[in-house]
Motif scaffolding. Structure first.
Motif, PDB file in Angstrom:
ATOM      1  N   ARG A  93       1.380   6.288  -7.186  1.00 28.98           N
ATOM      2  CA  ARG A  93       0.326   7.241  -7.540  1.00 28.98           C
ATOM      3  C   ARG A  93       0.894   8.663  -7.652  1.00 28.98           C
ATOM      4  O   ARG A  93       0.645   9.367  -8.629  1.00 28.98           O
ATOM      5  CB  ARG A  93      -0.782   7.217  -6.491  1.00 28.98           C
ATOM      6  CG  ARG A  93      -1.863   8.262  -6.694  1.00 28.98           C
ATOM      7  CD  ARG A  93      -2.743   8.454  -5.475  1.00 28.98           C
ATOM      8  NE  ARG A  93      -3.286   7.248  -4.932  1.00 28.98           N
ATOM      9  CZ  ARG A  93      -4.428   6.681  -5.353  1.00 28.98           C
ATOM     10  NH1 ARG A  93      -5.104   7.219  -6.327  1.00 28.98           N
ATOM     11  NH2 ARG A  93      -4.867   5.586  -4.785  1.00 28.98           N
ATOM     12  N   LEU A  94       1.677   9.053  -6.675  1.00 30.82           N
ATOM     13  CA  LEU A  94       2.269  10.396  -6.677  1.00 30.82           C
ATOM     14  C   LEU A  94       3.242  10.582  -7.843  1.00 30.82           C
ATOM     15  O   LEU A  94       3.269  11.644  -8.477  1.00 30.82           O
ATOM     16  CB  LEU A  94       2.965  10.673  -5.349  1.00 30.82           C
ATOM     17  CG  LEU A  94       2.044  10.744  -4.132  1.00 30.82           C
ATOM     18  CD1 LEU A  94       2.860  10.826  -2.843  1.00 30.82           C
ATOM     19  CD2 LEU A  94       1.088  11.905  -4.243  1.00 30.82           C
ATOM     20  N   LEU A 144      -6.807   2.595  -5.768  1.00 31.60           N
ATOM     21  CA  LEU A 144      -5.726   1.756  -6.270  1.00 31.60           C
ATOM     22  C   LEU A 144      -5.365   0.733  -5.210  1.00 31.60           C
ATOM     23  O   LEU A 144      -5.031   1.096  -4.089  1.00 31.60           O
ATOM     24  CB  LEU A 144      -4.521   2.646  -6.597  1.00 31.60           C
ATOM     25  CG  LEU A 144      -3.350   2.044  -7.338  1.00 31.60           C
ATOM     26  CD1 LEU A 144      -3.786   1.467  -8.671  1.00 31.60           C
ATOM     27  CD2 LEU A 144      -2.292   3.110  -7.554  1.00 31.60           C
ATOM     28  N   THR A 145      -5.465  -0.548  -5.566  1.00 27.67           N
ATOM     29  CA  THR A 145      -5.133  -1.609  -4.617  1.00 27.67           C
ATOM     30  C   THR A 145      -4.104  -2.547  -5.232  1.00 27.67           C
ATOM     31  O   THR A 145      -3.916  -2.570  -6.444  1.00 27.67           O
ATOM     32  CB  THR A 145      -6.373  -2.441  -4.218  1.00 27.67           C
ATOM     33  OG1 THR A 145      -6.755  -3.265  -5.325  1.00 27.67           O
ATOM     34  CG2 THR A 145      -7.531  -1.553  -3.802  1.00 27.67           C
ATOM     35  N   SER A 166       0.818  -1.215   0.000  1.00 34.38           N
ATOM     36  CA  SER A 166       0.000   0.000   0.000  1.00 34.38           C
ATOM     37  C   SER A 166       0.856   1.271   0.000  1.00 34.38           C
ATOM     38  O   SER A 166       0.506   2.256  -0.651  1.00 34.38           O
ATOM     39  CB  SER A 166      -0.963   0.003   1.190  1.00 34.38           C
ATOM     40  OG  SER A 166      -0.249  -0.072   2.408  1.00 34.38           O
ATOM     41  N   LEU A 167       1.964   1.251   0.699  1.00 36.38           N
ATOM     42  CA  LEU A 167       2.845   2.421   0.713  1.00 36.38           C
ATOM     43  C   LEU A 167       3.476   2.646  -0.664  1.00 36.38           C
ATOM     44  O   LEU A 167       3.529   3.781  -1.162  1.00 36.38           O
ATOM     45  CB  LEU A 167       3.940   2.254   1.771  1.00 36.38           C
ATOM     46  CG  LEU A 167       4.875   3.438   1.971  1.00 36.38           C
ATOM     47  CD1 LEU A 167       4.092   4.695   2.339  1.00 36.38           C
ATOM     48  CD2 LEU A 167       5.891   3.113   3.037  1.00 36.38           C
ATOM     49  N   ALA A 168       3.920   1.576  -1.294  1.00 34.29           N
ATOM     50  CA  ALA A 168       4.506   1.678  -2.637  1.00 34.29           C
ATOM     51  C   ALA A 168       3.462   2.142  -3.643  1.00 34.29           C
ATOM     52  O   ALA A 168       3.771   2.920  -4.549  1.00 34.29           O
ATOM     53  CB  ALA A 168       5.103   0.347  -3.056  1.00 34.29           C
ATOM     54  N   LEU A 169       2.226   1.690  -3.493  1.00 33.46           N
ATOM     55  CA  LEU A 169       1.159   2.117  -4.399  1.00 33.46           C
ATOM     56  C   LEU A 169       0.898   3.614  -4.272  1.00 33.46           C
ATOM     57  O   LEU A 169       0.670   4.296  -5.274  1.00 33.46           O
ATOM     58  CB  LEU A 169      -0.129   1.341  -4.135  1.00 33.46           C
ATOM     59  CG  LEU A 169      -0.105  -0.125  -4.558  1.00 33.46           C
ATOM     60  CD1 LEU A 169      -1.387  -0.807  -4.119  1.00 33.46           C
ATOM     61  CD2 LEU A 169       0.096  -0.257  -6.048  1.00 33.46           C
TER      62      LEU A 169
END
Length: 77
Positions: free
Chosen positions: A42-43, A58-59, A35-38
């Protein structure tokens, strides 16, 4: 550069993903994106493509192809 190529470039450059491992049908979790990498991805996408993905859920279960499709739609809007 296509949307898929942009995303692949970000995955390789920022997350050390093997470019041969990136396939459209792969879930993002199979590329070791938690989740942190996603959120970081995203950024990075937002910055690189100048789009806003805040309303995109986004999952790690999403596939590369699903990510490419949603980013492409946002970039075309």
């Amino acid at each position: 550069m296509s949307t898929a190529e942009e995303i692949n470039t970000l995955l390789v450059a920022n997350f050390g993903t093997d470019p041969r491992a990136i396939r459209p049908e792969m879930a993002l979790r199979q590329l070791s994106l938690d989740s942190l990498a996603l959120e970081e991805l995203r950024l990075l996408i937002e910055e690189r493509l100048g789009i806003d993905l805040d309303d995109v859920p986004l999952t790690s279960r999403d596939t590369v192809a699903e990510l490419v499709a949603v980013v492409h739609r946002k970039a075309a809007a």
